[in-house]
Design an enzyme around this catalytic site. Structure first.
Site, PDB file in Angstrom:
ATOM      1  N   HIS A 163       0.953  -1.606  -0.183  1.00 53.04           N
ATOM      2  CA  HIS A 163       0.285  -0.269   0.212  1.00 53.04           C
ATOM      3  C   HIS A 163       0.866   1.545  -0.209  1.00 53.04           C
ATOM      4  O   HIS A 163       0.645   2.279  -0.816  1.00 53.04           O
ATOM      5  CB  HIS A 163      -0.670  -0.448   1.433  1.00 53.04           C
ATOM      6  CG  HIS A 163      -1.829   1.368   1.896  1.00 53.04           C
ATOM      7  ND1 HIS A 163      -2.789   1.183   1.291  1.00 53.04           N
ATOM      8  CD2 HIS A 163      -1.535   2.177   1.952  1.00 53.04           C
ATOM      9  CE1 HIS A 163      -3.237   2.332   1.812  1.00 53.04           C
ATOM     10  NE2 HIS A 163      -2.748   3.111   2.497  1.00 53.04           N
ATOM     11  N   GLU A 164       1.513   1.160   0.867  1.00 46.22           N
ATOM     12  CA  GLU A 164       2.626   2.420   0.908  1.00 46.22           C
ATOM     13  C   GLU A 164       3.471   2.346  -0.288  1.00 46.22           C
ATOM     14  O   GLU A 164       3.788   3.942  -0.844  1.00 46.22           O
ATOM     15  CB  GLU A 164       3.696   2.889   2.295  1.00 46.22           C
ATOM     16  CG  GLU A 164       2.508   2.092   3.523  1.00 46.22           C
ATOM     17  CD  GLU A 164       1.829   3.425   3.878  1.00 46.22           C
ATOM     18  OE1 GLU A 164       1.955   4.828   3.226  1.00 46.22           O
ATOM     19  OE2 GLU A 164       0.796   3.073   4.841  1.00 46.22           O
ATOM     20  N   HIS A 219       1.608   4.481  -3.096  1.00 49.34           N
ATOM     21  CA  HIS A 219       2.018   5.935  -2.888  1.00 49.34           C
ATOM     22  C   HIS A 219       2.863   6.709  -3.273  1.00 49.34           C
ATOM     23  O   HIS A 219       2.577   7.461  -4.403  1.00 49.34           O
ATOM     24  CB  HIS A 219       0.934   6.201  -1.374  1.00 49.34           C
ATOM     25  CG  HIS A 219       0.168   6.060  -0.667  1.00 49.34           C
ATOM     26  ND1 HIS A 219      -0.737   6.684  -1.237  1.00 49.34           N
ATOM     27  CD2 HIS A 219      -0.217   5.687   0.306  1.00 49.34           C
ATOM     28  CE1 HIS A 219      -1.651   6.394  -0.291  1.00 49.34           C
ATOM     29  NE2 HIS A 219      -1.203   5.607   1.113  1.00 49.34           N
ATOM     30  N   ASP A 267      -4.510   7.185  -1.719  1.00 46.12           N
ATOM     31  CA  ASP A 267      -5.775   6.950  -0.812  1.00 46.12           C
ATOM     32  C   ASP A 267      -7.286   6.400  -0.973  1.00 46.12           C
ATOM     33  O   ASP A 267      -7.757   7.184  -1.751  1.00 46.12           O
ATOM     34  CB  ASP A 267      -6.004   7.606   0.840  1.00 46.12           C
ATOM     35  CG  ASP A 267      -4.230   7.173   2.040  1.00 46.12           C
ATOM     36  OD1 ASP A 267      -3.974   5.780   1.546  1.00 46.12           O
ATOM     37  OD2 ASP A 267      -4.077   7.752   2.474  1.00 46.12           O
TER      38      ASP A 267
HETATM   39 ZN   LIG Z   1      -2.681   5.581   2.474  1.00 43.72          ZN
END
Ligand SMILES: [Zn+2]
Length: 188
Positions: free
Chosen positions: A115-116, A119, A125
């Site tokens: 997930h990170e 980014h 998000d």
């Molecule tokens: Zn996030």
């Protein structure tokens, strides 16, 4: 999960070969979409280094336009104790990811890592609670261990790293993500 040494060595050789191919593609065919290397560094990742390797593999498999490899420090991986995990994107494919050790004991560390990194690859998000969506992050709950981007999320990354749309986020600084749990009774 840790890959056996031989497997990791082979992966490194394969990665180096891919990196070389990527460089050739850029020089030989500038008009075509080229694979762009996103070099990540796990030297400060402590116990999360192996998750970074797995997450990079997931992103490589899900996309066409990026190749994540341990070839430099475009992306530094750190860890900390408390405060929540987060990503700081300084430009598309560049920045830092910080994994909260305590949070990674509650949520899937691989999902947090993937997930990170999402980014860093340009995704925002999307806290909709849907476990099938990687960028829903912690909103999908601690039982959600899915570390894979949806086809839509992967396509978005490919689009961002494609030549046409790259300028959308190359100059955009991002900070945020997967907030730490809040005190009982509070809502986030
Ligand atoms: Zn996030």
């Amino acid at each position: 999960m840790r890959l056996p040494k031989v497997t990791r060595f082979l992966a490194t050789v394969a990665t180096a070969a891919l990196a070389a191919l990527g460089a050739v593609t850029v020089d030989a065919a500038p008009a075509a979409a080229a694979v762009r290397n996103v070099c990540y560094n796990t030297s400060q990742a402590g116990p999360f280094a192996s998750y970074a390797v797995q997450a990079a593999s997931i992103w490589n498999n899900a996309t066409n336009n990026i190749n994540m490899a341990q070839c430099g420090s475009n992306l530094m991986i750190y860890y900390t104790y408390g405060g929540g995990s987060y990503a700081q994107r300084t430009s598309l494919g560049n920045g830092r990811v910080v994994i909260d050790y305590y949070q990674a004991q509650q949520y899937s560390p691989l999902r947090i890592m993937t997930h990170e990194i999402g980014h860093i690859l340009g995704l925002p998000d999307n806290y909709n609670g849907n476990c099938a969506i990687l960028m829903s992050g912690g909103s999908a709950g601690t039982s959600c261990t899915n570390p894979y981007p949806s086809s839509t999320e992967a396509a978005r990354v490919d689009s961002l790293f494609g030549f046409a749309a790259r300028s959308e986020v190359t100059s955009q600084v991002f900070t945020g993500s997967w907030p730490a749990p809040v005190a009982a009774g509070a809502q986030r």
